[in-house]
Design a protein around this motif. Structure first.
Motif, PDB file in Angstrom:
ATOM      1  N   ILE A  18       0.844  -1.189   0.000  1.00 35.12           N
ATOM      2  CA  ILE A  18       0.000   0.000   0.000  1.00 35.12           C
ATOM      3  C   ILE A  18       0.883   1.243   0.000  1.00 35.12           C
ATOM      4  CG2 ILE A  18      -1.908  -1.129   1.212  1.00 35.12           C
ATOM      5  CD1 ILE A  18      -1.023   0.483   3.717  1.00 35.12           C
ATOM      6  N   THR A  19       0.277   2.336  -0.291  1.00 36.97           N
ATOM      7  CA  THR A  19       0.947   3.628  -0.213  1.00 36.97           C
ATOM      8  C   THR A  19       0.190   4.494   0.775  1.00 36.97           C
ATOM      9  OG1 THR A  19      -0.353   4.427  -2.080  1.00 36.97           O
ATOM     10  CG2 THR A  19       1.815   3.505  -2.588  1.00 36.97           C
ATOM     11  N   GLY A  20       0.721   5.649   1.067  1.00 34.21           N
ATOM     12  CA  GLY A  20       0.067   6.555   1.984  1.00 34.21           C
ATOM     13  C   GLY A  20       0.355   7.998   1.616  1.00 34.21           C
ATOM     14  N   ARG A  54      -2.296  24.064  13.330  1.00 32.60           N
ATOM     15  CA  ARG A  54      -1.998  23.235  12.161  1.00 32.60           C
ATOM     16  C   ARG A  54      -1.971  21.760  12.574  1.00 32.60           C
ATOM     17  NH1 ARG A  54       1.453  27.543  12.143  1.00 32.60           N
ATOM     18  NH2 ARG A  54       3.123  26.279  12.984  1.00 32.60           N
ATOM     19  N   LYS A  55      -2.600  20.915  11.745  1.00 30.53           N
ATOM     20  CA  LYS A  55      -2.630  19.482  12.028  1.00 30.53           C
ATOM     21  C   LYS A  55      -2.192  18.723  10.789  1.00 30.53           C
ATOM     22  CE  LYS A  55      -5.673  17.495  14.496  1.00 30.53           C
ATOM     23  NZ  LYS A  55      -6.882  16.891  15.060  1.00 30.53           N
ATOM     24  N   ALA A  56      -1.643  17.569  11.016  1.00 26.48           N
ATOM     25  CA  ALA A  56      -1.269  16.671   9.926  1.00 26.48           C
ATOM     26  C   ALA A  56      -1.672  15.258  10.314  1.00 26.48           C
ATOM     27  CB  ALA A  56       0.228  16.741   9.673  1.00 26.48           C
ATOM     28  N   ARG A  57      -2.135  14.492   9.348  1.00 20.60           N
ATOM     29  CA  ARG A  57      -2.500  13.096   9.570  1.00 20.60           C
ATOM     30  C   ARG A  57      -1.880  12.269   8.456  1.00 20.60           C
ATOM     31  NH1 ARG A  57      -3.305  13.733  14.081  1.00 20.60           N
ATOM     32  NH2 ARG A  57      -5.255  14.011  15.134  1.00 20.60           N
ATOM     33  N   TYR A  58      -1.334  11.127   8.833  1.00 20.58           N
ATOM     34  CA  TYR A  58      -0.843  10.189   7.837  1.00 20.58           C
ATOM     35  C   TYR A  58      -1.965   9.214   7.541  1.00 20.58           C
ATOM     36  CZ  TYR A  58       2.059   7.058   5.221  1.00 20.58           C
ATOM     37  OH  TYR A  58       2.578   6.291   4.201  1.00 20.58           O
ATOM     38  N   CYS A  59      -2.329   9.086   6.294  1.00 20.24           N
ATOM     39  CA  CYS A  59      -3.436   8.221   5.876  1.00 20.24           C
ATOM     40  C   CYS A  59      -2.940   7.187   4.884  1.00 20.24           C
ATOM     41  CB  CYS A  59      -4.535   9.050   5.217  1.00 20.24           C
ATOM     42  SG  CYS A  59      -5.256  10.281   6.285  1.00 20.24           S
ATOM     43  N   ALA A  60      -3.392   5.961   5.080  1.00 21.31           N
ATOM     44  CA  ALA A  60      -3.099   4.906   4.108  1.00 21.31           C
ATOM     45  C   ALA A  60      -4.031   5.089   2.920  1.00 21.31           C
ATOM     46  CB  ALA A  60      -3.310   3.538   4.742  1.00 21.31           C
ATOM     47  N   ASP A  61      -3.566   4.727   1.753  1.00 18.37           N
ATOM     48  CA  ASP A  61      -4.402   4.800   0.557  1.00 18.37           C
ATOM     49  C   ASP A  61      -5.248   3.537   0.458  1.00 18.37           C
ATOM     50  OD1 ASP A  61      -3.342   7.271  -0.101  1.00 18.37           O
ATOM     51  OD2 ASP A  61      -1.757   6.422  -1.345  1.00 18.37           O
ATOM     52  N   GLY A  62      -6.185   3.376   1.384  1.00 20.21           N
ATOM     53  CA  GLY A  62      -7.012   2.182   1.479  1.00 20.21           C
ATOM     54  C   GLY A  62      -7.947   1.988   0.307  1.00 20.21           C
TER      55      GLY A  62
END
Length: 132
Positions: free
Chosen positions: A26-28, A42-50
Motif C-alpha cells: 500500500i501507499t500513503g 496546524r494538524k497533519a494526519r498520515y493516511c493509508a491509501d485504502g
C-alpha cells in the motif's frame, strides 16, 4: 511530529518482500489542515491509501454515530438526571490491530527511515478495517 506518533503502527521488515505471502503493498499520504476554531492550529494526519486495496471478506460496515442520536441521548440523560461523561482519545486508531495484511515502503515523510520496508501492524486512517 505526526510521523513520530504514528511510528508505533509500523514494524520494520528486513527480509525479502517475496516472503510476505498474502500481503499487499500500500501507499500513503499526508493530509494537512488548519483548524480555524483553535487559533489556526496546524494538524497533519498520515493516511493509508485504502481505496487501492480490497476489503477483507470478514469486514462488514463500520459507522459513525449520527449527531441527532447524540442529542436525543443527551436529552434523555438530562430528563432522567443522569451524569454524562466524555473523553478525547488521541490516536485511538493506533491501539487497534490491523486486520488487513499490508506492507509499505517508507516515503520522505518517514525522514531518515525513507526507503525501509514496513509491515503495517496497527490500524491507520484510510484502511478498510481502520475503524472496525
Amino acid at each position: 511530529m505526526e510521523m513520530k506518533n504514528n511510528r508505533v503502527a509500523f514494524e520494520e521488515f528486513g527480509g525479502d518482500i517475496k516472503k510476505l505471502i498474502g500481503y499487499k503493498r500500500i501507499t500513503g499520504h499526508m493530509v494537512f489542515d488548519v483548524k480555524l476554531g483553535e487559533n489556526f492550529r496546524r494538524k497533519a494526519r498520515y493516511c493509508a491509501d485504502g481505496h487501492k486495496t480490497e476489503a477483507p471478506a470478514a469486514l462488514t460496515y463500520s459507522t459513525v454515530v449520527a449527531q441527532d442520536s447524540v442529542r436525543i441521548l443527551l436529552t434523555i440523560a438530562a430528563l432522567n438526571g443522569l451524569d454524562v461523561q466524555c473523553a478525547e482519545i488521541q490516536h485511538a486508531f493506533l491501539t487497534a490491530p490491523n486486520l488487513e495484511k499490508c506492507y509499505m515502503i517508507a516515503g520522505p515523510e518517514f525522514g531518515d527511515e525513507e526507503g525501509k520496508r514496513f509491515i503495517v501492524r496497527r490500524a491507520l486512517y484510510g484502511l478498510k478495517s481502520g475503524s472496525v
